[in-house]
Design a protein around this motif. Structure first.
Motif, PDB file in Angstrom:
ATOM      1  N   LEU A 100      42.037  54.179  35.534  1.00 24.29           N
ATOM      2  CA  LEU A 100      41.619  52.984  34.542  1.00 24.29           C
ATOM      3  C   LEU A 100      40.324  52.743  34.857  1.00 24.29           C
ATOM      4  N   VAL A 101      39.814  52.603  36.329  1.00 28.37           N
ATOM      5  CA  VAL A 101      38.842  52.773  37.029  1.00 28.37           C
ATOM      6  C   VAL A 101      37.770  53.293  36.897  1.00 28.37           C
ATOM      7  N   GLY A 145      36.030  47.199  38.830  1.00 32.20           N
ATOM      8  CA  GLY A 145      37.832  46.551  38.713  1.00 32.20           C
ATOM      9  C   GLY A 145      38.891  47.255  39.363  1.00 32.20           C
ATOM     10  N   ALA A 146      38.440  48.245  40.667  1.00 37.08           N
ATOM     11  CA  ALA A 146      39.681  48.567  41.577  1.00 37.08           C
ATOM     12  C   ALA A 146      39.862  46.398  41.475  1.00 37.08           C
ATOM     13  N   ASP A 152      39.405  45.134  31.646  1.00 37.58           N
ATOM     14  CA  ASP A 152      37.948  44.765  31.495  1.00 37.58           C
ATOM     15  C   ASP A 152      37.468  44.413  32.525  1.00 37.58           C
ATOM     16  N   THR A 153      35.652  44.723  33.086  1.00 35.57           N
ATOM     17  CA  THR A 153      35.913  44.368  33.830  1.00 35.57           C
ATOM     18  C   THR A 153      33.834  43.782  33.982  1.00 35.57           C
ATOM     19  N   GLU A 207      36.472  43.841  48.613  1.00 36.38           N
ATOM     20  CA  GLU A 207      35.819  43.763  48.628  1.00 36.38           C
ATOM     21  C   GLU A 207      34.745  44.081  47.851  1.00 36.38           C
ATOM     22  N   GLY A 208      33.272  43.229  47.118  1.00 37.54           N
ATOM     23  CA  GLY A 208      32.875  43.386  46.001  1.00 37.54           C
ATOM     24  C   GLY A 208      33.452  43.212  44.831  1.00 37.54           C
ATOM     25  N   LEU A 209      33.776  42.172  44.995  1.00 34.88           N
ATOM     26  CA  LEU A 209      34.521  42.101  43.000  1.00 34.88           C
ATOM     27  C   LEU A 209      33.496  41.036  42.595  1.00 34.88           C
TER      28      LEU A 209
END
Length: 398
Positions: free
Chosen positions: A23-24, A114-115, A86-87, A366-368
């Motif tokens: 997916l990513v 998206g992770a 979706d991201t 992290e990093g969202l």
């Protein structure tokens, strides 16, 4: 017992991660990429595992999600799991230390946009759906798994299509797979958003005639809004956050020689039970009326309301939050209840027929929405067990 369940979930981890990696590696940025490729990955997996599902279509005919429906033979309440696929955008890709669509696992982290939000949760919920489907004959009510897109645009096309579908039972509660291991998000501030159009006199910047342009009037309005004192949090109120008002965009003019006659502001007000939609509307109208009175323009300032979501908050003993807390305790975790400052899709769901919503519990991250988004995988078996056991608890026959 809980150790055995976590060990069972650990056996599913590799498959969950493999689906999340796929997916990513499919870009699905909200409003930028086609959603069909990422949804096709999910649909192929669901079909391969014999899970009943169907498409969710927007009013314009676009595919905006998939929904899995698993019904038990006994009458009962329907519940839902929800994860968006979706991201957020990538931002400056050159600043990332790995590609945004990496999907690689390094040092125990799943890397890529998206992770964390929320493709790992989507993969996990697909596997939980397969577990629940295998024992559906023992359940009461039903489980829906919503795999939606169009969330990061703010349009929430997948969720709205789900709620509008007359053939889908309205769930009593929804558990959203946003990440974070230390807290179960049981509430969030609401929002009131408006575009405010401020007029002014147009003219040449070199003219001898004094001109009060739209930007000057808008600047005065911004100063007043920034100085507004909103009611503080009531120490006796169970809602733990105060209201907040922000000017988040300002659009006007071009070039250097023309003084513009229009400036449009975006105003974002975060609502609480003690400061509601009516309060936000009255506040902004009072401030704009004062601007028009004290610093008149050629036309009255206009206000276009573009979104209103009420705040929501569950008590820790209210389902489905209670089921998550019970399962977490049995699994050896001790998350805290949290009411979030930012609004989220939980507000949308809660505003539709008083659906009870939890809007976050998952793996550390992290990093969202920023650089180097990644999700930590060591806790995945525990998170998997918590959600699986919470669902089974909610679907247990009386």
């Amino acid at each position: 017992m809980s150790k055995n369940l976590v060990d069972q979930a650990r056996g599913r981890t590799a498959s969950v991660v493999e689906l999340a990696q796929r997916l990513v590696r499919v870009p699905s940025r909200g409003g930028l990429d086609s959603y069909r490729p990422v949804l096709a990955v999910l649909e192929k997996w669901l079909s391969g595992h014999g899970l009943p599902h169907r498409h969710l279509m927007s009013p314009g005919g676009d595919l905006v999600g998939l929904v899995v429906e698993i019904a038990g033979p006994a009458p009962g309440t329907w519940w839902a799991l929800d994860a968006c696929v979706d991201t957020a955008p990538f931002g400056d890709e050159s600043a990332w230390t790995f590609p945004p669509t990496s999907g690689d696992v390094k040092d125990g982290w799943l890397h890529g946009r998206g992770a964390a939000d929320s493709k790992l949760a989507a993969a996990m919920f697909c596997h939980i759906a397969a577990d629940i489907h295998a024992q559906a004959d023992q359940l009461a009510g039903g489980l829906a798994v919503l795999l939606d897109v169009d969330e990061h645009t703010g349009d929430f096309g997948g969720a709205l299509s789900y709620l509008a579908d007359p053939h889908i039972p309205v769930p009593a509660g929804v558990m959203i797979g946003y990440p974070g291991i230390d807290e179960v998000v049981v509430g969030g501030r609401g929002l009131w958003r408006a575009r405010v159009s401020v007029s002014g006199e147009s003219g040449h910047s070199g003219s001898r005639r004094p001109t009060t342009g739209a930007i000057s009037r808008a600047a005065r309005l911004i100063q007043v809004l920034d100085s507004v004192v909103l009611p503080p949090q009531d120490p006796d109120d169970s809602f733990p956050l105060p209201p907040k008002i922000s000017v988040t965009a300002c659009h006007s003019g071009e070039g250097f020689s023309v003084i513009p006659d229009l400036c449009v502001l975006n105003i974002d007000v975060r609502l609480t039970p003690a400061f509601c939609e009516k309060d936000a509307r009255m506040l902004v109208h009072d401030v704009t009326d004062a601007l028009d009175r004290d610093m008149p323009g050629p036309r009255p300032t206009s206000i276009e309301v573009v979104a209103v979501w009420p705040p929501f908050q569950l008590q820790p003993g209210q389902e489905p939050a209670a089921a998550l807390f019970r399962a977490a305790k049995d699994t050896g975790l001790n998350p805290r209840p949290k009411t979030a400052g930012p609004s989220n899709i939980g507000n949308l769901l809660a505003s539709h027929g008083n659906i009870a919503v939890t809007a976050g519990f998952g793996v550390p991250y992290e990093g969202l929405h920023g650089l180097d988004e990644r999700a930590h995988l060591a806790e995945l078996p525990h998170v998997y067990t918590v959600y699986r056991q919470a669902v089974l608890d909610l679907l247990r026959p009386a």
